[in-house]
Design a protein around this motif. Structure first.
Motif, PDB file in Angstrom:
ATOM      1  N   ALA A  37       0.823  -1.208   0.000  1.00  0.00           N
ATOM      2  CA  ALA A  37       0.000   0.000   0.000  1.00  0.00           C
ATOM      3  C   ALA A  37       0.855   1.256   0.000  1.00  0.00           C
ATOM      4  N   LEU A  38       1.912   1.259   0.806  1.00  0.00           N
ATOM      5  CA  LEU A  38       2.776   2.440   0.883  1.00  0.00           C
ATOM      6  C   LEU A  38       3.522   2.676  -0.420  1.00  0.00           C
ATOM      7  N   GLU A  39       4.030   1.602  -1.016  1.00  0.00           N
ATOM      8  CA  GLU A  39       4.729   1.737  -2.293  1.00  0.00           C
ATOM      9  C   GLU A  39       3.771   2.192  -3.387  1.00  0.00           C
ATOM     10  N   SER A  40       2.581   1.608  -3.397  1.00  0.00           N
ATOM     11  CA  SER A  40       1.589   1.987  -4.411  1.00  0.00           C
ATOM     12  C   SER A  40       1.121   3.418  -4.217  1.00  0.00           C
ATOM     13  N   ARG A  41       1.006   3.846  -2.947  1.00  0.00           N
ATOM     14  CA  ARG A  41       0.545   5.202  -2.662  1.00  0.00           C
ATOM     15  C   ARG A  41       1.515   6.235  -3.219  1.00  0.00           C
ATOM     16  N   VAL A  42       2.792   5.926  -3.194  1.00  0.00           N
ATOM     17  CA  VAL A  42       3.789   6.844  -3.769  1.00  0.00           C
ATOM     18  C   VAL A  42       3.498   7.060  -5.250  1.00  0.00           C
ATOM     19  N   PHE A  43       3.249   5.973  -5.978  1.00  0.00           N
ATOM     20  CA  PHE A  43       2.947   6.087  -7.402  1.00  0.00           C
ATOM     21  C   PHE A  43       1.633   6.831  -7.626  1.00  0.00           C
ATOM     22  N   VAL A  44       0.639   6.554  -6.789  1.00  0.00           N
ATOM     23  CA  VAL A  44      -0.661   7.224  -6.933  1.00  0.00           C
ATOM     24  C   VAL A  44      -0.510   8.726  -6.754  1.00  0.00           C
ATOM     25  N   GLU A  45       0.240   9.140  -5.714  1.00  0.00           N
ATOM     26  CA  GLU A  45       0.412  10.575  -5.461  1.00  0.00           C
ATOM     27  C   GLU A  45       1.204  11.241  -6.584  1.00  0.00           C
ATOM     28  N   GLN A  46       2.208  10.556  -7.111  1.00  0.00           N
ATOM     29  CA  GLN A  46       2.982  11.097  -8.230  1.00  0.00           C
ATOM     30  C   GLN A  46       2.098  11.233  -9.468  1.00  0.00           C
ATOM     31  N   ALA A  47       1.295  10.211  -9.715  1.00  0.00           N
ATOM     32  CA  ALA A  47       0.410  10.248 -10.882  1.00  0.00           C
ATOM     33  C   ALA A  47      -0.643  11.338 -10.732  1.00  0.00           C
ATOM     34  N   LYS A  48      -1.188  11.495  -9.543  1.00  0.00           N
ATOM     35  CA  LYS A  48      -2.165  12.559  -9.309  1.00  0.00           C
ATOM     36  C   LYS A  48      -1.553  13.923  -9.613  1.00  0.00           C
ATOM     37  N   GLY A  49      -0.323  14.124  -9.148  1.00  0.00           N
ATOM     38  CA  GLY A  49       0.339  15.397  -9.399  1.00  0.00           C
ATOM     39  C   GLY A  49       0.543  15.654 -10.878  1.00  0.00           C
ATOM     40  N   ALA A  50       0.935  14.605 -11.609  1.00  0.00           N
ATOM     41  CA  ALA A  50       1.169  14.762 -13.049  1.00  0.00           C
ATOM     42  C   ALA A  50      -0.128  15.085 -13.780  1.00  0.00           C
ATOM     43  N   VAL A  51      -1.207  14.382 -13.426  1.00  0.00           N
ATOM     44  CA  VAL A  51      -2.499  14.616 -14.085  1.00  0.00           C
ATOM     45  C   VAL A  51      -3.036  15.997 -13.714  1.00  0.00           C
ATOM     46  N   ALA A  52      -2.915  16.369 -12.442  1.00  0.00           N
ATOM     47  CA  ALA A  52      -3.409  17.676 -12.001  1.00  0.00           C
ATOM     48  C   ALA A  52      -2.707  18.811 -12.742  1.00  0.00           C
ATOM     49  N   GLN A  53      -1.397  18.679 -12.894  1.00  0.00           N
ATOM     50  CA  GLN A  53      -0.641  19.728 -13.586  1.00  0.00           C
ATOM     51  C   GLN A  53      -1.011  19.782 -15.066  1.00  0.00           C
ATOM     52  N   HIS A  54      -1.101  18.617 -15.708  1.00  0.00           N
ATOM     53  CA  HIS A  54      -1.388  18.585 -17.145  1.00  0.00           C
ATOM     54  C   HIS A  54      -2.802  19.079 -17.451  1.00  0.00           C
ATOM     55  N   ALA A  55      -3.769  18.645 -16.634  1.00  0.00           N
ATOM     56  CA  ALA A  55      -5.173  18.966 -16.911  1.00  0.00           C
ATOM     57  C   ALA A  55      -5.646  20.227 -16.193  1.00  0.00           C
ATOM     58  N   ASN A  56      -4.764  20.822 -15.365  1.00  0.00           N
ATOM     59  CA  ASN A  56      -5.115  22.028 -14.618  1.00  0.00           C
ATOM     60  C   ASN A  56      -6.350  21.790 -13.744  1.00  0.00           C
ATOM     61  N   VAL A  57      -6.291  20.707 -12.962  1.00  0.00           N
ATOM     62  CA  VAL A  57      -7.387  20.356 -12.057  1.00  0.00           C
ATOM     63  C   VAL A  57      -6.824  20.162 -10.652  1.00  0.00           C
ATOM     64  N   THR A  58      -7.706  20.009  -9.677  1.00  0.00           N
ATOM     65  CA  THR A  58      -7.270  19.766  -8.307  1.00  0.00           C
ATOM     66  C   THR A  58      -6.774  18.325  -8.171  1.00  0.00           C
ATOM     67  N   MET A  59      -6.101  18.057  -7.059  1.00  0.00           N
ATOM     68  CA  MET A  59      -5.611  16.710  -6.821  1.00  0.00           C
ATOM     69  C   MET A  59      -6.771  15.727  -6.668  1.00  0.00           C
TER      70      MET A  59
END
Length: 247
Positions: free
Chosen positions: A182-204
């Motif tokens: 869960a902890l390892e996967s959460r790191v990827f999830v948070e990184q992916a959320k940041g990338a999508v939020a920045q690209h799409a100009n949306v909230t986390m």
């Protein structure tokens, strides 16, 4: 309990049971649990802390970024109702946080800044062992009724059992494996959320919704999608394109 509420409760437990058939995504299951708490209980948000073998707590799920940051704040400042719940193994109910400003001088202002004025923390248990705490956060003053507290505790019990099910190893070993995953996967999830939020100009929070939409539309596990987005194997614009599905 009204017929509509009874149906909603049944749907929640059926959904949790379905998610446990075969290999399951522990991060998605736990995030789903916090969302079910918000849907079924008289709370605005929910977060989940789990302890590793050393007794160190980690944030493994939350229904919103505000809640995730507040749970992290508790861990960083080493104070708050969820930590107290984990350490004592009993429910901590706080109908009005302002009345407990002396008890948690750093946590209470931080909760107010995020719009939360009441908290109920429920222990996650496996037999006699306390695994963590489920935090239920309210935006209005008041205590949860007995039905909501019982239902919240039942949901926490289901998650506790799910964390160690389906494996011949010991419960503690299985739990350690699931927590590490869960902890390892959460790191990827948070990184992916940041990338999508920045690209799409949306909230986390909106970025997380897009990731879940993409994973469901393509019948893939959430953490698998997050991993390929975070490592740039999957172009982030493909996930951001899920906005059309959300409308």
């Amino acid at each position: 309990m009204s017929a509509e509420r009874e149906r909603s409760v049944t749907e929640a437990f059926v959904s949790l049971a379905d998610s446990l058939v075969g290999p399951f995504d522990v991060v998605e299951m736990l995030d789903g649990l916090t969302e079910e708490c918000v849907r079924l209980l008289d709370v605005a948000s929910a977060g989940l802390l789990l302890a590793d073998r050393s007794g160190v707590l980690h944030v493994v799920a939350a229904s919103s970024e505000q809640t995730r940051s507040l749970e992290l704040f508790q861990l960083q400042r080493d104070e708050g109702p969820c930590l107290e719940c984990y350490r004592t193994g009993v429910t901590v109910g706080v109908a009005d946080l302002q009345r407990h400003a002396d008890r948690w001088p750093q946590f209470v202002p931080a909760a107010h800044e995020r719009g939360f004025v009441s908290v109920h923390a429920l222990p996650m248990r496996l037999q006699d062992q306390v695994l963590g705490a489920l935090g239920l956060f309210g935006t209005s003053v008041g205590s949860l009724n007995d039905d909501d507290l019982s239902l919240g505790q039942a949901l926490a019990h289901v998650a506790s059992v799910a964390l160690v099910t389906g494996n011949a190893t010991s419960d503690r070993t299985r739990l350690d494996q699931q927590l590490q995953n869960a902890l390892e996967s959460r790191v990827f999830v948070e990184q992916a959320k940041g990338a999508v939020a920045q690209h799409a100009n949306v909230t986390m929070d909106e970025a997380f919704t897009l990731l879940r939409l993409y994973s469901r539309d393509h019948n893939q596990r959430l953490t698998d999608v997050a991993r390929v987005v975070a490592t740039r194997t999957l172009p982030v614009q493909e996930v951001a394109g899920s906005r059309q599905s959300a409308r």
